[in-house]
Design a protein around this motif. Structure first.
Motif, PDB file in Angstrom:
ATOM      1  N   PRO A 169       0.822  -1.220   0.000  1.00 44.23           N
ATOM      2  CA  PRO A 169       0.000   0.000   0.000  1.00 44.23           C
ATOM      3  C   PRO A 169       0.855   1.269   0.000  1.00 44.23           C
ATOM      4  CG  PRO A 169      -0.783  -1.563   1.654  1.00 44.23           C
ATOM      5  CD  PRO A 169       0.535  -2.080   1.169  1.00 44.23           C
ATOM      6  N   GLY A 170       0.345   2.306  -0.682  1.00 44.76           N
ATOM      7  CA  GLY A 170       0.968   3.606  -0.583  1.00 44.76           C
ATOM      8  C   GLY A 170       1.909   3.943  -1.718  1.00 44.76           C
ATOM      9  N   THR A 171       2.753   4.930  -1.432  1.00 42.92           N
ATOM     10  CA  THR A 171       3.692   5.430  -2.427  1.00 42.92           C
ATOM     11  C   THR A 171       5.074   5.526  -1.811  1.00 42.92           C
ATOM     12  OG1 THR A 171       3.050   7.701  -1.862  1.00 42.92           O
ATOM     13  CG2 THR A 171       1.924   6.687  -3.730  1.00 42.92           C
ATOM     14  N   GLU A 172       5.794   6.560  -2.209  1.00 40.75           N
ATOM     15  CA  GLU A 172       7.213   6.693  -1.879  1.00 40.75           C
ATOM     16  C   GLU A 172       7.532   6.624  -0.389  1.00 40.75           C
ATOM     17  OE1 GLU A 172      11.102   7.007  -2.257  1.00 40.75           O
ATOM     18  OE2 GLU A 172       9.721   6.822  -3.934  1.00 40.75           O
ATOM     19  N   SER A 173       6.710   7.234   0.442  1.00 37.65           N
ATOM     20  CA  SER A 173       7.013   7.333   1.875  1.00 37.65           C
ATOM     21  C   SER A 173       6.620   6.096   2.671  1.00 37.65           C
ATOM     22  CB  SER A 173       6.306   8.548   2.480  1.00 37.65           C
ATOM     23  OG  SER A 173       6.854   9.736   1.995  1.00 37.65           O
ATOM     24  N   ASN A 174       5.931   5.160   2.063  1.00 38.74           N
ATOM     25  CA  ASN A 174       5.362   4.047   2.824  1.00 38.74           C
ATOM     26  C   ASN A 174       6.334   2.875   2.942  1.00 38.74           C
ATOM     27  OD1 ASN A 174       2.827   5.466   1.294  1.00 38.74           O
ATOM     28  ND2 ASN A 174       2.304   4.781   3.362  1.00 38.74           N
ATOM     29  N   VAL A 175       7.475   3.134   3.572  1.00 39.52           N
ATOM     30  CA  VAL A 175       8.492   2.087   3.746  1.00 39.52           C
ATOM     31  C   VAL A 175       8.057   1.085   4.812  1.00 39.52           C
ATOM     32  CG1 VAL A 175      10.906   1.643   4.351  1.00 39.52           C
ATOM     33  CG2 VAL A 175      10.318   3.636   2.959  1.00 39.52           C
ATOM     34  N   ILE A 195       6.316  -1.758   3.442  1.00 36.48           N
ATOM     35  CA  ILE A 195       7.242  -2.704   2.791  1.00 36.48           C
ATOM     36  C   ILE A 195       7.822  -3.641   3.835  1.00 36.48           C
ATOM     37  CG2 ILE A 195       9.397  -2.904   1.498  1.00 36.48           C
ATOM     38  CD1 ILE A 195       8.841  -0.142   0.320  1.00 36.48           C
ATOM     39  N   TYR A 196       8.254  -3.079   4.964  1.00 38.67           N
ATOM     40  CA  TYR A 196       8.817  -3.911   6.037  1.00 38.67           C
ATOM     41  C   TYR A 196       7.799  -4.928   6.545  1.00 38.67           C
ATOM     42  CZ  TYR A 196      12.766  -0.644   6.491  1.00 38.67           C
ATOM     43  OH  TYR A 196      13.884   0.109   6.269  1.00 38.67           O
ATOM     44  N   ASP A 197       6.556  -4.495   6.676  1.00 36.87           N
ATOM     45  CA  ASP A 197       5.519  -5.404   7.174  1.00 36.87           C
ATOM     46  C   ASP A 197       5.328  -6.586   6.222  1.00 36.87           C
ATOM     47  OD1 ASP A 197       5.165  -3.747   9.331  1.00 36.87           O
ATOM     48  OD2 ASP A 197       3.351  -2.782   8.551  1.00 36.87           O
ATOM     49  N   LYS A 198       5.330  -6.307   4.928  1.00 37.71           N
ATOM     50  CA  LYS A 198       5.188  -7.393   3.960  1.00 37.71           C
ATOM     51  C   LYS A 198       6.408  -8.311   4.012  1.00 37.71           C
ATOM     52  CE  LYS A 198       2.566  -8.451   1.473  1.00 37.71           C
ATOM     53  NZ  LYS A 198       1.587  -9.569   1.468  1.00 37.71           N
ATOM     54  N   CYS A 199       7.588  -7.746   4.164  1.00 36.40           N
ATOM     55  CA  CYS A 199       8.797  -8.576   4.244  1.00 36.40           C
ATOM     56  C   CYS A 199       8.783  -9.452   5.492  1.00 36.40           C
ATOM     57  CB  CYS A 199      10.040  -7.697   4.212  1.00 36.40           C
ATOM     58  SG  CYS A 199      10.420  -7.025   2.580  1.00 36.40           S
ATOM     59  N   ALA A 200       8.258  -8.918   6.598  1.00 39.54           N
ATOM     60  CA  ALA A 200       8.147  -9.717   7.820  1.00 39.54           C
ATOM     61  C   ALA A 200       7.241 -10.920   7.581  1.00 39.54           C
ATOM     62  CB  ALA A 200       7.620  -8.861   8.965  1.00 39.54           C
ATOM     63  N   GLU A 201       6.181 -10.694   6.823  1.00 37.52           N
ATOM     64  CA  GLU A 201       5.276 -11.789   6.469  1.00 37.52           C
ATOM     65  C   GLU A 201       5.977 -12.811   5.580  1.00 37.52           C
ATOM     66  OE1 GLU A 201       1.505 -12.213   3.445  1.00 37.52           O
ATOM     67  OE2 GLU A 201       1.575 -10.436   4.733  1.00 37.52           O
ATOM     68  N   LEU A 202       6.693 -12.332   4.569  1.00 32.64           N
ATOM     69  CA  LEU A 202       7.399 -13.236   3.664  1.00 32.64           C
ATOM     70  C   LEU A 202       8.524 -13.978   4.376  1.00 32.64           C
ATOM     71  CD1 LEU A 202       7.627 -10.875   0.547  1.00 32.64           C
ATOM     72  CD2 LEU A 202       6.172 -12.894   0.782  1.00 32.64           C
ATOM     73  N   ASP A 203       9.106 -13.351   5.381  1.00 25.37           N
ATOM     74  CA  ASP A 203      10.248 -13.930   6.083  1.00 25.37           C
ATOM     75  C   ASP A 203       9.863 -15.156   6.907  1.00 25.37           C
ATOM     76  OD1 ASP A 203      13.014 -13.867   6.593  1.00 25.37           O
ATOM     77  OD2 ASP A 203      12.711 -12.831   8.507  1.00 25.37           O
ATOM     78  N   ARG A 204       8.578 -15.360   7.116  1.00 27.59           N
ATOM     79  CA  ARG A 204       8.144 -16.551   7.861  1.00 27.59           C
ATOM     80  C   ARG A 204       8.400 -17.826   7.074  1.00 27.59           C
ATOM     81  NH1 ARG A 204       3.024 -13.489   8.509  1.00 27.59           N
ATOM     82  NH2 ARG A 204       3.320 -12.070  10.285  1.00 27.59           N
ATOM     83  N   ASP A 205       8.531 -17.693   5.765  1.00 22.51           N
ATOM     84  CA  ASP A 205       8.862 -18.834   4.915  1.00 22.51           C
ATOM     85  C   ASP A 205      10.385 -18.941   4.814  1.00 22.51           C
ATOM     86  OD1 ASP A 205       9.342 -20.669   2.890  1.00 22.51           O
ATOM     87  OD2 ASP A 205       7.814 -19.866   1.538  1.00 22.51           O
ATOM     88  N   PRO A 206      10.987 -20.030   5.289  1.00 22.48           N
ATOM     89  CA  PRO A 206      12.456 -20.153   5.264  1.00 22.48           C
ATOM     90  C   PRO A 206      13.039 -20.158   3.857  1.00 22.48           C
ATOM     91  CG  PRO A 206      11.425 -22.243   5.872  1.00 22.48           C
ATOM     92  CD  PRO A 206      10.348 -21.206   5.887  1.00 22.48           C
TER      93      PRO A 206
END
Length: 505
Positions: free
Chosen positions: A188-194, A197-208
């Motif tokens: 979600p969002g644009t340039e400032s919504n980092v 991005i981190y939240d989605k990566c935390a979700e993806l990181d659950r998969d080894p």
């Protein structure tokens, strides 16, 4: 979260599989020192590039991941490509030298450099298995494209994670390069919504099977820019000044992931250069602990990157996205270019050269003008800054800005943009950092990295001290050795001897 990457092998089995993969695909990895000084690249590697197009997902293009590509993005030159902006354009006597990131291979932006360094450090230490794992590239646009291109070269899955509101051209590029449509993850969002991005990566990181290559916290990003971008800025300055007098007064860079600004540490150590960090005025994180949305695409915001050496930064400068969007239209339209040549008497060649400058490049240029005025720089005070990418990534943004603000864009409108965005640049929103102000900016990072991302307080605090950062820079020879050993195991010890011999010559 492990933010500090040490040059030690952590998984020999994964490393062996990575070696098998590069051997299978014929991928020989350049060392960081070779990318900082391409004249040390082996003749055989350079010769093999003759038949490799710069936008091809070919292993040979890894040897072009440096600042010394010619305007054709294929040949190699002795001095990094740069523009020099005259007083007639900037209104300041201090020359502004702009490094051109467009000349990097595959993505036409310099973010492929930290993407390569991130994956290389993972491969040589056994932290990434290209046979079984996916490389996840969190980004606001260019870094994830660099990551996808490097992943493609290695024949592994590269997943781009970026805000859904980024320029159409970024997504069009990704759609052509990813292995599967699902490898483009829109947040979600644009340039400032980092944070999203981190939240989605935390979700993806659950998969080894997913390995997060976070440019905002990977010190490989700092190391490669310190060595490569720092050296390139120095060489451009020396080439510009020649035998004349002058000093490398300042290095100006939007913070983004805070990789590029590491070049300032290199320059300060060697030239006493001032380091200026640029951010969007609509999201004044460092200036005012502020927040908001902006369109200076590629610079991120609303947090302090973990790899930003805040305690060595001298100035913070805010630039409005209204300015960068306006200049993108002025220099990128026929009407604007005609105005610049006929009414401002600017050289046609200089105007045409701005095709190599994207939105964040314009922000860096305006910030450089602000800095020159704030610090009263003269003709012997050279400022070096960076154009990360080119105008071609922002055609859709230019059209959108024109449609939103002008019923019919004409020469009068062009003059208004020139006057408001260049002619009347002032020293507002420029903050010279005292030790106390540096501490305030540094401390702001606590909430992202300790509270949200799980970094230990000890790892967070050690970054206050310059010995930590100089230790990172000093680790470069060790990374070179690991890359050389990795190549030797893939292609034989004679290969290592040839590479090392050339690098020493």
């Amino acid at each position: 979260m492990s933010s500090v990457i040490n040059p030690e092998i952590v998984d020999s089995k994964q490393r062996a599989r990575a070696i098998a993969r590069v051997r299978e695909r014929g991928v020989v990895m350049p060392t960081f020192s070779q990318l900082a000084n391409p004249s040390s690249i082996p003749a055989a590697a350079s010769k093999a590039l003759a038949d490799v197009a710069p936008d091809e997902p070919h292993a040979g293009n890894l040897w072009r991941v440096h600042w010394y590509n010619g305007a054709d993005r294929a040949s190699r030159i002795d001095v990094p490509g740069y523009l020099v902006l005259p007083e007639s354009l900037t209104g300041v006597k201090a020359p502004i030298v702009v490094l051109l990131g467009r000349r990097f291979p595959m993505i036409g932006a310099h973010k492929v450099l930290p993407a390569y360094s991130a994956l290389a450090t993972q491969l040589v230490t056994g932290r990434f298995d290209p046979e079984h794992q996916k490389a996840i590239w969190p980004s606001t646009g260019n870094y994830c494209r660099g990551g996808v291109s490097v992943s493609r070269v290695l024949g592994c899955r590269g997943v781009a994670v970026l805000p859904e509101g980024m320029s159409r051209e970024r997504f069009e590029w990704l759609e052509k390069w990813v292995a599967h449509p699902d490898d483009i993850v829109r947040t979600p969002g644009t340039e400032s919504n980092v944070k999203e991005i981190y939240d989605k990566c935390a979700e993806l990181d659950r998969d080894p099977q997913n390995v997060i290559l976070n440019q905002f916290s990977a010190f490989s990003n700092y190391i490669i820019h310190y060595a490569c971008t720092g050296s390139a800025a120095e060489q451009a300055f020396l080439a510009f000044k020649g035998a004349g007098q002058g000093r490398l007064a300042a290095f100006v860079s939007a913070t983004g992931s805070a990789g590029t600004i590491a070049a300032g540490d290199y320059l300060k150590k060697r030239h006493g250069t001032q380091i200026a960090a640029v951010e969007a005025l609509e999201c004044p994180t460092m200036l005012n602990n502020g927040y908001g949305e902006h369109n200076i695409q590629g610079i991120g915001d609303k947090h302090i990157p973990f790899i930003h050496n805040v305690m060595n930064t001298d100035v913070v400068i805010g630039v409005s996205d209204r300015v960068s969007d306006g200049l993108n239209l002025l220099f990128g339209s026929d009407v604007g270019r005609k105005y610049l040549q006929k009414r401002q008497n600017l050289d046609a060649g200089l105007i045409a050269a701005f095709a190599d400058v994207g939105i964040s490049g314009f922000a860096n240029i305006v910030a450089s003008i602000k800095l020159a005025k704030q610090l009263h720089y003269g003709p012997d005070d050279v400022i070096v800054t960076v154009a990360t990418d080119s105008s071609s990534l922002y055609d859709s943004e230019r059209d959108s800005y024109r449609a939103k603000h002008f019923a019919s864009f004409d020469e009068v409108n062009a003059g208004e943009i020139f006057g408001s965005c260049l002619g009347s640049v002032a020293t507002d929103n420029v903050m010279e950092l005292t030790d106390q102000l540096r501490r305030q900016v540094f401390n702001l990072g606590y909430y992202t990295w300790v509270e949200q991302q799980g970094v230990s307080v000890e790892d967070f605090e050690r970054r206050r001290h310059q010995l930590f950062w100089s230790g990172l820079a000093d680790s470069l020879p060790e990374w070179d050795r690991l890359i050389e050993d990795f190549n030797a195991e893939a292609f034989g010890p004679q290969h290592k001897a040839e590479m090392a011999g050339k690098a020493r010559s």
